[in-house]
Design an enzyme around this catalytic site. Structure first.
Site, PDB file in Angstrom:
ATOM      1  CG  HIS A   1      -1.697  54.748   5.659  1.00  0.00           C
ATOM      2  ND1 HIS A   1      -1.243  55.845   4.962  1.00  0.00           N
ATOM      3  CD2 HIS A   1      -3.049  54.869   5.717  1.00  0.00           C
ATOM      4  CE1 HIS A   1      -2.280  56.599   4.624  1.00  0.00           C
ATOM      5  NE2 HIS A   1      -3.387  56.031   5.064  1.00  0.00           N
TER       6      HIS A   1
ATOM      7  CG  ASP B   1      -0.515  58.706   0.681  1.00  0.00           C
ATOM      8  OD1 ASP B   1      -1.310  58.355   1.569  1.00  0.00           O
ATOM      9  OD2 ASP B   1       0.619  58.198   0.526  1.00  0.00           O
TER      10      ASP B   1
END
Ligand code: G3H
Ligand code: 13P
Ligand code: ZN
Length: 286
Positions: free
Chosen positions: A208, A82
């Site tokens: 996100h 990530d």
């Protein structure tokens, strides 16, 4: 089953019109919670590690824990980096067994972002590893952004089209009004922009900063083309809430398992709820 490339999971999600949860892990209990929730929901899932997670647990532990958990379940699991900081870190994770990496070039100029993503793709592709990129700027909820300045950070649909044509990336994170962390008020998502981006690109879209976004807004985002939804803060809230409650109930507790087991259970519950909202429940085995 063995870890699978994220691309495979997202291609199925695109065909089926649902989104897959990408849940951040930091330790064994959270990896177990993610895989338990996905198994109970019969859902494909993405386990992801942030910079903080890699620093805290280490790449080898994250990989070993997730690989083991994946091998013990029937649902497809991808292990994803990530917000990868650059080429070297992506290469390290590819070599270390991750099946997907995000290279976050969102702070770079457009052409530099494209060049960075293509460099990562040149290593990832031959290894069968997927690549996520970011276009536009996803801020933190703690960043004080003025409304006037907010839109300028959002992803430009035409630029997204150009970016995908120039890279052939496997997933694209876009900025449409979400932010990382706990929201102060209710986030307002730019759905029109999302639809326009979805019209112009056929690359799976990533959202996100999805903790704290109301369920209805998440469902609308899925209807309009989001295929990967990142959740971290909601897991932390559930995990720590249960851990604190256990400690408060028994302040002299000496056995960490008495605190960690309810924390893990609480994480399972919130992850299951999210999987249902995203529409990926029942999608692992047809
Ligand atoms: O990128 C989003 C994560 O929530 C950041 O978390 O504190 O583990 O680096 P971290
Ligand atoms: P939240 O912590 O706001 O859910 O964000 C998670 C995320 O986007 C990780 O990349
Ligand atoms: Zn993020």
């Amino acid at each position: 089953m063995p870890l699978v490339p994220m691309k495979d999971i997202l291609q199925e999600a695109e065909k089926g019109g649902y989104a897959v949860g990408a849940f951040n892990c930091n330790n064994m209990e959270i990896v177990q919670a993610i895989i338990t929730a996905a198994t109970l929901e019969n859902a494909p899932v993405i386990v992801q590690a942030s910079q903080g997670a890699l620093k805290y647990a280490g790449l080898e532990y994250i990989t070993a824990l997730t690989r083991l958990a994946a091998e013990k379940t029937h649902v497809p699991v991808a292990l994803h980096l990530d917000h990868g900081t650059g080429f070297e870190q992506c290469v390290k994770c590819i070599g270390g067994g991750f099946t997907s990496v995000m290279v976050d070039g969102s702070k770079l100029a457009l052409e530099e972002n494209i060049a960075l993503v293509n460099r990562v793709l040149s290593v990832a592709r031959p290894c069968g590893v997927s690549v996520e990129a970011e276009l536009g700027k996803i801020t933190g909820t703690e960043d004080d952004i003025f409304v006037s300045e907010r839109d300028s950070l959002f992803t430009d649909p035409e630029e997204a089209k150009y970016f995908c044509e120039q890279t052939g990336v496997d997933a694209l994170a876009i900025a449409i009004g979400t932010a990382h962390g706990q929201y102060k008020g209710e986030p307002k998502l730019d759905f029109e922009r999302l639809s326009r981006i979805h019209e112009l690109i056929d690359v799976p879209i990533v959202l996100h900063g999805s903790s704290g976004v109301p369920d209805e807004a998440l469902k609308e985002a899925v209807r309009r083309g989001v295929r990967k939804i990142n959740i971290d803060t909601n897991i932390r809230e559930a995990f720590m809430g249960a851990a604190k409650a256990a400690l408060e109930a028994q302040p002299d507790m000496l056995d960490p398992r008495k605190m960690l087991a309810p924390a893990r259970d609480a994480a399972v519950e919130i992850i299951r709820e999210k999987i249902r909202v995203f529409g990926s429940s029942g999608k692992a085995v047809k």
